[in-house]
Design an enzyme around this catalytic site. Structure first.
Site, PDB file in Angstrom:
ATOM      1  N   LYS A 168       0.881  -1.174   0.000  1.00 11.78           N
ATOM      2  CA  LYS A 168       0.000   0.000   0.000  1.00 11.78           C
ATOM      3  C   LYS A 168       0.914   1.219   0.000  1.00 11.78           C
ATOM      4  CE  LYS A 168      -1.752   3.189   1.785  1.00 11.78           C
ATOM      5  NZ  LYS A 168      -1.665   4.583   1.250  1.00 11.78           N
ATOM      6  N   GLY A 199      -4.622   3.640  -2.543  1.00  5.72           N
ATOM      7  CA  GLY A 199      -5.803   4.293  -1.979  1.00  5.72           C
ATOM      8  C   GLY A 199      -5.475   4.875  -0.622  1.00  5.72           C
ATOM      9  N   GLY A 201      -4.715   5.604   3.124  1.00 10.25           N
ATOM     10  CA  GLY A 201      -4.193   4.761   4.191  1.00 10.25           C
ATOM     11  C   GLY A 201      -5.217   4.459   5.258  1.00 10.25           C
ATOM     12  N   GLY A 205      -4.902   0.894   4.376  1.00 15.07           N
ATOM     13  CA  GLY A 205      -3.905   0.534   5.387  1.00 15.07           C
ATOM     14  C   GLY A 205      -4.569  -0.086   6.602  1.00 15.07           C
ATOM     15  N   GLU A 243       9.004   1.959  11.213  1.00  9.78           N
ATOM     16  CA  GLU A 243      10.108   2.876  10.905  1.00  9.78           C
ATOM     17  C   GLU A 243       9.511   4.269  10.924  1.00  9.78           C
ATOM     18  OE1 GLU A 243      13.085   1.691  10.604  1.00  9.78           O
ATOM     19  OE2 GLU A 243      12.561  -0.416  10.384  1.00  9.78           O
ATOM     20  N   CYS A 280      13.700  11.015   7.061  1.00  8.05           N
ATOM     21  CA  CYS A 280      13.474  10.714   8.488  1.00  8.05           C
ATOM     22  C   CYS A 280      14.775  10.695   9.281  1.00  8.05           C
ATOM     23  CB  CYS A 280      12.725   9.394   8.634  1.00  8.05           C
ATOM     24  SG  CYS A 280      13.439   8.067   7.680  1.00  8.05           S
ATOM     25  N   GLU A 373       9.745  16.621  14.591  1.00  9.58           N
ATOM     26  CA  GLU A 373      10.206  16.415  13.222  1.00  9.58           C
ATOM     27  C   GLU A 373       9.523  17.421  12.311  1.00  9.58           C
ATOM     28  OE1 GLU A 373       9.078  12.724  11.149  1.00  9.58           O
ATOM     29  OE2 GLU A 373      11.203  12.493  10.723  1.00  9.58           O
TER      30      GLU A 373
HETATM   31  P1  NAP Z   1       1.841   8.909   7.248  1.00 12.66           P
HETATM   32  O1  NAP Z   1       0.647   9.770   7.255  1.00 12.66           O
HETATM   33  O2  NAP Z   1       2.244   8.225   8.493  1.00 12.66           O
HETATM   34  O3  NAP Z   1       1.619   7.808   6.098  1.00 12.66           O
HETATM   35  C1  NAP Z   1       2.473   6.706   5.860  1.00 12.66           C
HETATM   36  C2  NAP Z   1       1.674   5.626   5.171  1.00 12.66           C
HETATM   37  O4  NAP Z   1       0.635   5.145   6.049  1.00 12.66           O
HETATM   38  C3  NAP Z   1       0.953   6.103   3.915  1.00 12.66           C
HETATM   39  O5  NAP Z   1       0.941   5.081   2.962  1.00 12.66           O
HETATM   40  C4  NAP Z   1      -0.437   6.388   4.455  1.00 12.66           C
HETATM   41  O6  NAP Z   1      -1.431   6.413   3.474  1.00 12.66           O
HETATM   42  C5  NAP Z   1      -0.617   5.220   5.394  1.00 12.66           C
HETATM   43  N1  NAP Z   1      -1.695   5.407   6.369  1.00 12.66           N
HETATM   44  C6  NAP Z   1      -2.349   6.552   6.732  1.00 12.66           C
HETATM   45  N2  NAP Z   1      -3.283   6.291   7.653  1.00 12.66           N
HETATM   46  C7  NAP Z   1      -3.241   4.966   7.897  1.00 12.66           C
HETATM   47  C8  NAP Z   1      -3.971   4.109   8.764  1.00 12.66           C
HETATM   48  N3  NAP Z   1      -4.931   4.539   9.566  1.00 12.66           N
HETATM   49  N4  NAP Z   1      -3.640   2.798   8.768  1.00 12.66           N
HETATM   50  C9  NAP Z   1      -2.669   2.323   7.981  1.00 12.66           C
HETATM   51  N5  NAP Z   1      -1.962   3.082   7.127  1.00 12.66           N
HETATM   52  C10 NAP Z   1      -2.239   4.400   7.090  1.00 12.66           C
HETATM   53  O7  NAP Z   1       3.062   9.683   6.732  1.00 12.66           O
HETATM   54  P2  NAP Z   1       3.021  10.754   5.576  1.00 12.66           P
HETATM   55  O8  NAP Z   1       1.660  11.293   5.299  1.00 12.66           O
HETATM   56  O9  NAP Z   1       3.708  10.111   4.450  1.00 12.66           O
HETATM   57  O10 NAP Z   1       3.857  11.902   6.258  1.00 12.66           O
HETATM   58  C11 NAP Z   1       3.400  12.514   7.454  1.00 12.66           C
HETATM   59  C12 NAP Z   1       4.546  12.706   8.420  1.00 12.66           C
HETATM   60  O11 NAP Z   1       5.167  11.467   8.725  1.00 12.66           O
HETATM   61  C13 NAP Z   1       5.647  13.569   7.877  1.00 12.66           C
HETATM   62  O12 NAP Z   1       5.378  14.909   8.052  1.00 12.66           O
HETATM   63  C14 NAP Z   1       6.840  13.086   8.662  1.00 12.66           C
HETATM   64  O13 NAP Z   1       6.937  13.746   9.888  1.00 12.66           O
HETATM   65  C15 NAP Z   1       6.558  11.641   8.883  1.00 12.66           C
HETATM   66  N6  NAP Z   1       7.259  10.784   7.925  1.00 12.66           N
HETATM   67  C16 NAP Z   1       8.273   9.988   8.361  1.00 12.66           C
HETATM   68  C17 NAP Z   1       8.920   9.164   7.463  1.00 12.66           C
HETATM   69  C18 NAP Z   1      10.021   8.254   7.862  1.00 12.66           C
HETATM   70  O14 NAP Z   1      10.629   7.652   6.998  1.00 12.66           O
HETATM   71  N7  NAP Z   1      10.300   8.069   9.122  1.00 12.66           N
HETATM   72  C19 NAP Z   1       8.552   9.164   6.135  1.00 12.66           C
HETATM   73  C20 NAP Z   1       7.512   9.977   5.720  1.00 12.66           C
HETATM   74  C21 NAP Z   1       6.872  10.766   6.645  1.00 12.66           C
HETATM   75  P3  NAP Z   1      -1.812   7.823   2.761  1.00 12.66           P
HETATM   76  O15 NAP Z   1      -0.977   7.836   1.561  1.00 12.66           O
HETATM   77  O16 NAP Z   1      -3.240   7.732   2.449  1.00 12.66           O
HETATM   78  O17 NAP Z   1      -1.501   8.935   3.731  1.00 12.66           O
END
Ligand code: NAP
Ligand code: MG
Length: 466
Positions: A168, A199, A201, A205, A243, A280, A373
Site C-alpha cells: 500500500k 488508496g 491509508g 492501510g 520505521e 526521516c 520532526e
Molecule cells: P503517514 O501519514 O504516516 O503515512 C504513511 C503511510 O501510512 C501512507 O501510505 C499512508 O497512506 C498510510 N496510512 C495513513 N493512515 C493509515 C492508517 N490509519 N492505517 C494504515 N496506514 C495508514 O506519513 P506521511 O503522510 O507520508 O507523512 C506525514 C509525516 O510522517 C511527515 O510529516 C513526517 O513527519 C513523517 N514521515 C516519516 C517518514 C520516515 O521515513 N520516518 C517518512 C515519511 C513521513 P496515505 O498515503 O493515504 O496517507
C-alpha cells in the site's frame, strides 16, 4: 500517467473503485491518477498473497534471489523511466533522484539477493535444529518521501525471506509503486507473491492492519499513524515493524577546528537539507561548542547558500506539508531564535511548494523546533558547554534514528557514538552503507531495515529437537 488497474494475483486487474489524482509539487499540475482499491480488491490481494505463500516459501532461496536480481536488471533498464516518474510526483531534482532515489534501491535489491543466497536458514544448537521460516503474508505500508527506496527496502527482503506481499504505497507518490509493480510483473515472479493496492491509508492501510490473514505489517511513516497500525494489528497479534520519524543530532566535538570544522558543518547542512529535509534520518540538530558558535554560524550560512530552491533543492511534497513546515518556522521566529539564513520572509519560487532552506541559531534544546520532526529544510544550531551536556541534548528527544559525531580522535569519536541512544551514527562523514541495519531507538521505531537484520525481520524461528 494514468494507471487504471490494480496488480492482484499476478494480473493487472481493472479497477472497481474511483480514481485518485496525483499532482506535481513543482508545477502543482495534475500528472496522473491511480485507482482507489475497494474492500473487495484488498481482500482479493490478501487472498492471492495467502494462496501464493506455501509454494513461494518452499522455493529455494537461490531462486528467489535470482528473481530479485532479474528485478534489479529491469530497474536498471528502466532507469530513465523511474527517474522521470519520481521527479514528476516527488518533485526532487534530477541529480538527487539519480544518485539516491534510484541508485539506492538498485543497491538494496542486489545486496538483498546476495544476502538471501548466503543466509543460514538452518542452524544447530545442542539437540535442536533451528529453522528460519518466512513469517507469511506481509503488508507493506510506505510513505512518499523516498517512494522507490521505501518500497524496495520492504518488498526485497520480504520476498527474499519467502514471504508474500501486499503493498500500500503513499497516496502522494503512488506512480513510482506502479512502475515498480510493472517491473515485478515483467521479472516473472509467481502470481500472488506481490500485490499492489493503492488508496487512502485510513481505509486500505487499516484493512490490511486488521486483516487476520496478514501476518506482519511493515510500516514506514509518522508516529501518529504508526501507533494506529500497531493498535489495529494487535487484535490478531501481528508482527509490526515500525520505521518512524527522527530528530537526529550531528555533534561536533570541541577539538574540531579549521578545515575539519568547515567540512563537518558543510556535511551537516547538506544532510539536513537532503531531499529538501524530507528525510526521516536527517541530522536536523547541529550541536556545537558555545565557543565556536560564531564560526559555525558563518560556515553554516555559506553552506546553505549552495542550496537553491527550484534548482538543486526540490519543493515540499504538498501544500499541507509546506504549511506545516512554515508553521514550525514561524513559531521558531516568534520564540526569538536567530535566523542564520532563510526564514519565512525569504523569497521562494512561486510555482511549487517550495520553502527557503533555513537555519536557526541558538535554538533551545527543549523548544518545539528542536523536539519535533519538521520534515523540511530547516536546521537548528544548538550550543553546548561541555560534552556531557552535548550528549544529554543529543539524547534529549523522544526519537533515536540517526546521528553524527565529529571529533579529531577516533577513539574519542567512538566513545561519543556509543553514548548516543540512536540506531545509526556516522563518524567524521562515514559513508552511507546499505548493508547496515537502519531503524530507530525509542519512538523512532521498533524494527530494522536493510542488511541481514532487514532480512531477519521477515523470519520466524522454528526449533526442532531430537
Ligand atoms: P503517514 O501519514 O504516516 O503515512 C504513511 C503511510 O501510512 C501512507 O501510505 C499512508 O497512506 C498510510 N496510512 C495513513 N493512515 C493509515 C492508517 N490509519 N492505517 C494504515 N496506514 C495508514 O506519513 P506521511 O503522510 O507520508 O507523512 C506525514 C509525516 O510522517 C511527515 O510529516 C513526517 O513527519 C513523517 N514521515 C516519516 C517518514 C520516515 O521515513 N520516518 C517518512 C515519511 C513521513 P496515505 O498515503 O493515504 O496517507
Ligand atoms: Mg498521511
Amino acid at each position: 500517467m494514468n494507471k487504471e488497474d490494480l496488480y492482484i494475483d499476478g494480473k493487472w486487474t481493472p479497477r472497481q473503485g474511483p480514481q485518485t489524482d496525483v499532482f506535481s509539487p513543482v508545477t502543482r499540475a495534475r500528472v496522473g491518477s491511480v485507482p482507489e482499491a475497494t474492500a473487495g480488491e484488498v481482500e482479493a490481494a490478501v487472498q492471492a498473497a495467502a494462496a501464493a505463500f506455501p509454494s513461494w516459501a518452499a522455493t529455494p532461496a537461490e531462486e528467489r534471489a535470482a528473481l530479485l536480481n532479474r528485478l534489479a536488471d529491469l530497474l536498471e533498464e528502466r532507469r530513465e523511466l523511474f527517474i522521470d516518474v519520481i521527479m514528476m510526483e516527488l518533485g526532487a531534482p534530477r541529480q538527487l533522484v539519480e544518485r539516491v532515489h534510484v541508485a539506492l534501491p538498485l543497491a538494496v535489491l542486489r545486496s538483498t539477493a546476495r544476502l538471501a543466497r548466503n543466509f543460514e536458514f538452518e542452524e544447530t544448537a545442542g539437540n535442536s535444529t533451528i529453522y528460519r521460516e518466512p513469517i507469511g503474508v506481509v503488508a507493506a505500508i510506505t510513505p512518499w518521501n523516498y517512494p522507490l527506496h521505501q518500497v524496495t527496502a520492504k518488498i526485497a527482503p520480504a520476498l527474499a525471506a519467502g514471504c508474500t506481499t501486499v503493498l500500500k504505497p503513499a497516496e502522494l507518490t503512488p506512480l513510482t509503486a506502479y512502475t515498480f509493480a510493472e517491473a515485478v510483473h515483467d521479472a516473472g515472479f509467481p502470481a500472488g507473491v506481490f500485490n499492489l493496492v493503492s488508496g487512502p491509508g485510513s481505509v486500505i492501510g487499516e484493512a490490511l492492519s486488521l486483516h487476520p490473514q496478514v501476518d506482519m505489517v511493515s510500516f514506514t511513516g509518522s508516529g501518529t499513524v504508526g501507533r494506529i497500525v500497531a493498535r489495529d494489528a494487535a487484535g490478531t497479534i501481528k508482527r509490526v515493524a515500525l520505521e518512524l520519524g527522527g530528530k537526529s543530532a550531528s555533534l561536533i566535538a570541541d577539538d574540531v577546528d579549521g578545515d575539519f570544522l568547515a567540512a563537518a558543518v558543510t556535511a551537516s547542512v547538506a544532510n539536513a537539507f537532503l531531499n529538501s529535509g524530507q528525510t526521516c534520518s536527517a541530522w536536523t540538530r547541529l550541536l556545537v561548542p558555545a565557543s565556536k558558535y560564531g564560526e559555525v554560524k558563518a560556515l553554516a550560512a555559506a553552506a546553505a547558500r549552495k542550496f537553491v530552491p527550484g534548482q538543486n533543492l526540490g519543493p515540499m511534497i504538498s501544500e499541507r506539508q509546506r504549511e506545516r513546515v512554515r508553521e514550525f518556522m514561524a513559531q521558531a521566529e516568534a520564540e526569538g531564535f536567530e535566523t542564520i539564513t532563510g526564514g519565512t520572509g525569504a523569497d521562494i519560487p512561486e510555482t511549487g511548494w517550495y520553502v527557503q532552506p533555513t537555519i536557526y541559531g541558538k535554538v533551545l534544546p527543549g523548544s518545539t523546533l528542536a523536539q519535533e520532526e519538521v520534515f523540511g529544510p530547516v536546521l537548528s544550531v544548538i550550543t553546548y558547554q561541555d560534552e556531557d551536556e552535548a550528549v544529554e541534548i543529543a539524547n534529549g528527544t523522544v526519537f533515536g534514528l540517526s546521528g553524527a559525531v565529529w571529533a579529531a580522535d577516533d577513539s574519542h569519536a567512538t566513545a561519543l557514538a556509543k553514548r548516543l541512544r540512536t540506531g545509526q551514527v556516522d563518524i567524521n562523514g562515514g559513508r552511507y552503507n546499505p548493508l547496515a541495519p537502519f531503524g530507530g531507538f525509542k519512538q523512532s521505531g521498533n524494527g530494522r531495515e536493510l542488511g541481514k537484520a532487514g532480512l531477519e525481520e521477515f523470519l520466524e524461528f522454528k526449533a526442532v529437537q531430537r
